[in-house]
Design a protein around this motif. Structure first.
Motif, PDB file in Angstrom:
ATOM      1  N   ILE A 142       7.852  -4.877  -4.843  1.00 32.63           N
ATOM      2  CA  ILE A 142       7.835  -5.828  -6.325  1.00 32.63           C
ATOM      3  C   ILE A 142       6.126  -5.522  -6.493  1.00 32.63           C
ATOM      4  O   ILE A 142       5.876  -5.547  -7.551  1.00 32.63           O
ATOM      5  N   ALA A 143       5.486  -6.119  -5.458  1.00 35.33           N
ATOM      6  CA  ALA A 143       4.050  -6.183  -5.491  1.00 35.33           C
ATOM      7  C   ALA A 143       3.288  -5.084  -6.278  1.00 35.33           C
ATOM      8  O   ALA A 143       2.700  -5.152  -7.258  1.00 35.33           O
ATOM      9  N   ALA A 144       3.570  -3.784  -5.515  1.00 38.33           N
ATOM     10  CA  ALA A 144       3.143  -2.499  -5.970  1.00 38.33           C
ATOM     11  C   ALA A 144       3.466  -2.151  -7.552  1.00 38.33           C
ATOM     12  O   ALA A 144       2.653  -1.818  -8.321  1.00 38.33           O
ATOM     13  N   HIS A 145       4.843  -2.131  -7.735  1.00 39.10           N
ATOM     14  CA  HIS A 145       5.250  -1.757  -8.828  1.00 39.10           C
ATOM     15  C   HIS A 145       4.793  -2.728 -10.320  1.00 39.10           C
ATOM     16  O   HIS A 145       4.204  -2.308 -11.168  1.00 39.10           O
ATOM     17  N   GLU A 146       4.755  -4.015  -9.954  1.00 43.84           N
ATOM     18  CA  GLU A 146       4.246  -4.858 -10.917  1.00 43.84           C
ATOM     19  C   GLU A 146       2.720  -4.717 -11.060  1.00 43.84           C
ATOM     20  O   GLU A 146       2.249  -4.940 -12.193  1.00 43.84           O
ATOM     21  N   ALA A 147       1.948  -4.623 -10.009  1.00 42.09           N
ATOM     22  CA  ALA A 147       0.676  -4.393 -10.216  1.00 42.09           C
ATOM     23  C   ALA A 147       0.127  -3.110 -11.192  1.00 42.09           C
ATOM     24  O   ALA A 147      -0.793  -3.260 -11.659  1.00 42.09           O
ATOM     25  N   LEU A 148       1.023  -2.093 -10.701  1.00 42.53           N
ATOM     26  CA  LEU A 148       0.777  -1.233 -11.509  1.00 42.53           C
ATOM     27  C   LEU A 148       1.440  -0.887 -12.881  1.00 42.53           C
ATOM     28  O   LEU A 148       1.712   0.467 -13.405  1.00 42.53           O
ATOM     29  N   GLY A 149       2.167  -2.142 -13.283  1.00 39.48           N
ATOM     30  CA  GLY A 149       2.822  -1.962 -14.545  1.00 39.48           C
ATOM     31  C   GLY A 149       4.195  -1.360 -14.728  1.00 39.48           C
ATOM     32  O   GLY A 149       4.484  -0.733 -15.624  1.00 39.48           O
ATOM     33  N   LYS A 150       4.805  -1.090 -13.407  1.00 41.05           N
ATOM     34  CA  LYS A 150       6.188  -0.590 -13.403  1.00 41.05           C
ATOM     35  C   LYS A 150       7.153  -1.767 -13.333  1.00 41.05           C
ATOM     36  O   LYS A 150       7.062  -2.918 -12.962  1.00 41.05           O
ATOM     37  N   GLN A 151       8.451  -1.119 -13.538  1.00 37.05           N
ATOM     38  CA  GLN A 151       9.710  -1.972 -13.580  1.00 37.05           C
ATOM     39  C   GLN A 151      10.135  -2.219 -12.251  1.00 37.05           C
ATOM     40  O   GLN A 151      10.119  -1.507 -11.262  1.00 37.05           O
ATOM     41  N   THR A 152      10.310  -3.590 -11.925  1.00 40.86           N
ATOM     42  CA  THR A 152      11.075  -3.777 -10.756  1.00 40.86           C
ATOM     43  C   THR A 152      12.112  -4.859 -11.025  1.00 40.86           C
ATOM     44  O   THR A 152      12.732  -4.985 -12.061  1.00 40.86           O
TER      45      THR A 152
ATOM     46  N   LEU B 162       0.624  -0.993  -0.086  1.00 37.53           N
ATOM     47  CA  LEU B 162      -0.054   0.001  -0.048  1.00 37.53           C
ATOM     48  C   LEU B 162       1.023   1.163  -0.059  1.00 37.53           C
ATOM     49  O   LEU B 162       0.661   2.252  -0.711  1.00 37.53           O
ATOM     50  N   TRP B 163       1.817   1.361   0.863  1.00 37.56           N
ATOM     51  CA  TRP B 163       2.760   2.215   1.021  1.00 37.56           C
ATOM     52  C   TRP B 163       3.606   2.575  -0.454  1.00 37.56           C
ATOM     53  O   TRP B 163       3.383   3.662  -0.802  1.00 37.56           O
ATOM     54  N   GLN B 164       4.094   1.516  -1.035  1.00 36.64           N
ATOM     55  CA  GLN B 164       4.714   1.736  -2.275  1.00 36.64           C
ATOM     56  C   GLN B 164       3.872   2.097  -3.349  1.00 36.64           C
ATOM     57  O   GLN B 164       4.327   3.053  -4.147  1.00 36.64           O
ATOM     58  N   ALA B 165       2.668   1.691  -3.413  1.00 40.26           N
ATOM     59  CA  ALA B 165       1.626   1.978  -4.577  1.00 40.26           C
ATOM     60  C   ALA B 165       1.334   3.510  -4.363  1.00 40.26           C
ATOM     61  O   ALA B 165       1.080   4.140  -5.423  1.00 40.26           O
ATOM     62  N   SER B 166       1.063   3.699  -3.145  1.00 37.51           N
ATOM     63  CA  SER B 166       0.865   5.347  -2.880  1.00 37.51           C
ATOM     64  C   SER B 166       1.831   6.216  -3.390  1.00 37.51           C
ATOM     65  O   SER B 166       1.593   7.257  -3.859  1.00 37.51           O
TER      66      SER B 166
ATOM     67  N   ALA C 185       1.339   5.770   3.772  1.00 33.75           N
ATOM     68  CA  ALA C 185       0.309   5.559   2.558  1.00 33.75           C
ATOM     69  C   ALA C 185      -0.901   6.485   2.629  1.00 33.75           C
ATOM     70  O   ALA C 185      -1.375   7.268   1.672  1.00 33.75           O
ATOM     71  N   GLN C 186      -1.341   6.748   3.801  1.00 30.10           N
ATOM     72  CA  GLN C 186      -2.465   7.649   3.957  1.00 30.10           C
ATOM     73  C   GLN C 186      -2.177   9.194   3.618  1.00 30.10           C
ATOM     74  O   GLN C 186      -2.771   9.881   2.965  1.00 30.10           O
ATOM     75  N   ALA C 187      -0.995   9.459   3.990  1.00 34.56           N
ATOM     76  CA  ALA C 187      -0.568  10.855   3.865  1.00 34.56           C
ATOM     77  C   ALA C 187      -0.385  11.200   2.493  1.00 34.56           C
ATOM     78  O   ALA C 187      -0.268  12.313   1.732  1.00 34.56           O
ATOM     79  N   ASN C 188      -0.008   9.882   1.685  1.00 40.89           N
ATOM     80  CA  ASN C 188       0.087   9.922  -0.022  1.00 40.89           C
ATOM     81  C   ASN C 188      -0.872  10.074  -0.790  1.00 40.89           C
ATOM     82  O   ASN C 188      -1.196   9.673  -1.942  1.00 40.89           O
ATOM     83  N   GLY C 189      -2.201   9.876   0.009  1.00 46.53           N
ATOM     84  CA  GLY C 189      -3.435   9.817  -0.510  1.00 46.53           C
ATOM     85  C   GLY C 189      -4.202   8.499  -0.927  1.00 46.53           C
ATOM     86  O   GLY C 189      -5.330   8.460  -1.108  1.00 46.53           O
ATOM     87  N   ALA C 190      -3.574   7.475  -0.009  1.00 49.02           N
ATOM     88  CA  ALA C 190      -4.298   6.135  -0.168  1.00 49.02           C
ATOM     89  C   ALA C 190      -5.765   6.036   0.862  1.00 49.02           C
ATOM     90  O   ALA C 190      -5.519   6.767   1.920  1.00 49.02           O
ATOM     91  N   THR C 191      -6.462   5.460   0.356  1.00 46.84           N
ATOM     92  CA  THR C 191      -7.699   5.092   1.262  1.00 46.84           C
ATOM     93  C   THR C 191      -7.615   3.893   2.008  1.00 46.84           C
ATOM     94  O   THR C 191      -7.143   2.741   1.520  1.00 46.84           O
ATOM     95  N   VAL C 192      -7.844   3.756   3.336  1.00 43.68           N
ATOM     96  CA  VAL C 192      -7.686   2.710   4.204  1.00 43.68           C
ATOM     97  C   VAL C 192      -8.996   2.277   4.925  1.00 43.68           C
ATOM     98  O   VAL C 192      -9.771   3.108   5.473  1.00 43.68           O
ATOM     99  N   LEU C 193      -9.631   1.045   4.426  1.00 38.51           N
ATOM    100  CA  LEU C 193     -10.829   0.566   4.924  1.00 38.51           C
ATOM    101  C   LEU C 193     -10.591  -0.436   5.870  1.00 38.51           C
ATOM    102  O   LEU C 193     -10.250  -1.576   5.789  1.00 38.51           O
TER     103      LEU C 193
END
Length: 381
Positions: free
Chosen positions: A356-366, A18-22, A158-166
């Motif tokens: 790795i998970a965030a980058h690959e899920a969002l189509g980025k290089q890792t 979550l942090w990396q994706a944000s 992550a929340q500070a970067n705009g992520a939503t947490v449920l």
């Protein structure tokens, strides 16, 4: 679409994903069945060992290297001390399989290390009761990770970067459609472009049958003891350790609270071997056999610890058949990404796995070289 990406489970790996994706600027929502760093997840137990000298596949080393850098970045971003440097000891028999295996991997990776003879080990670290044929590998870059603090810091960042947490939102199902992935909790549903499943011992409920067949939820037992002289077991004086002698295996961490030393059995008998079909019903109480086993080993290995368990607990984690993680897409056409099955040894590399998970899920290089963790190694049988 409700967002570009969902992360299901905000524990060891999910919080870091979550942090990396944000940080990548995408819209991301994190689902947590309880609250981040809650006491019943695999995050529980206050601390985990971080080691650069690692027994096993050399393929892990780039992930460990990336993880160490990212732990420092998380600390800088949040102002939290998460990784406390202590150094690390791996103690075993001279020319035994344990020490030789560590040496082989360390040399293959180029990991910084030093071999300590029994005499050097006894002089520098008298806390350990040594056998005549003992020696150790010293890892100067090892340390102890504060698990609750790490997960909470990652989620807050992550929340500070705009992520939503449920929070308190357990996911009942995920369903792939032609246009995305539908996530359902109770009578509510959301649609995302991609989903990362990172819910540890609870992940099997969201997996296809062929992955359920090669995974099990196991119970991990942790125990703590009081030191007769706490200063001897402080982080400044007592490195994190793992030790193997015959059929006895123990690992642990210094007294980060100034009082109690973590010393836990590590092995198939009790430490990591007991299957627990329901992660919501992990037996927290130790059996008499477990108490006797760990007390016997601690009494033998550490004369400076009072041989009475003062605290114990048990936590669930998902183990795979080959003890390597499930990290990657369910298949080449799937929108569901697995980040689970870390088999009781994922936290030290949690930042790297999350990256790795965030980058690959969002189509980025890792990083490359990850075929050994891909879910498609367990093809439908």
């Amino acid at each position: 679409m409700d967002a570009q990406l969902a992360v299901i489970g905000l524990g060891s790996i999910g919080s870091m994903a979550l942090w990396q994706a944000s940080r990548l600027g995408g819209s991301v929502v994190g689902f947590e069945a309880a609250t981040p760093a809650h006491g019943r997840s695999a995050v529980g137990g206050d601390t985990r060992l971080f080691r650069m000298v690692y027994l096993g596949k050399p393929d892990y080393y780039p992930i460990i290297e990336r993880s160490r850098s990212l732990w420092a970045e998380l600390e800088a971003e949040t102002g939290q001390e998460i990784l406390t440097p202590t150094g690390g000891l791996s103690i075993g028999t001279v020319n035994g399989r344990f020490i030789n295996g560590l040496l082989e991997t360390a040399r293959a990776n180029g990991a910084e290390h030093r071999v300590l003879s029994r005499e050097e080990l006894a002089k520098r670290y008298p806390q350990h009761n040594l056998r005549p044929d003992d020696c150790a590998l010293y890892d100067p870059r090892a340390g102890v990770l504060r698990t609750d603090r790490a997960v909470s810091a990652a989620v807050t960042a992550a929340q500070a970067n705009g992520a939503t947490v449920l929070q308190n939102t357990p996911v009942d199902s995920i369903t792939e459609t032609d246009h995305g992935v539908v996530v359902t909790s109770g009578d509510r549903s959301w649609t995302f472009e991609k989903v990362i499943v990172a819910s540890g011992g609870w992940s099997r409920r969201l997996m296809p049958d062929h992955l359920k067949a090669v995974t099990e939820t196991h119970r991990i037992v942790l125990t703590w003891f009081v030191a007769q002289d706490a200063t001897q077991f402080s982080p400044e004086n007592f490195p994190v350790f793992s030790r193997l002698y015959g059929d006895r295996s123990l690992y642990g961490a210094p007294a980060v609270d100034g009082v109690t030393v973590k010393a836990s059995v590590d092995g198939p008998l009790d430490g990591r071997g007991r299957e627990t079909p329901d992660p919501d019903s992990v037996p927290r109480e130790l059996t008499r056999r477990e108490i006797e086993k760990v007390t016997e080993i601690v009494t033998d290995f550490f004369p400076g610890l009072i041989p009475t368990i003062v605290r114990a607990d048990a936590f669930p984690d998902l183990f795979t058949e080959d003890r390597h993680p499930l990290l990657g897409w369910l298949d080449e056409n799937s929108r569901v990404y697995c980040a689970t099955g870390f088999s009781g040894k994922g936290f030290k590399m949690a930042t790297g796995y999350g990256h790795i998970a965030a980058h690959e899920a969002l189509g980025k290089q890792t990083i490359g070289g990850l075929d050994f963790v891909r879910p498609d190694r367990f093809k439908i049988r």
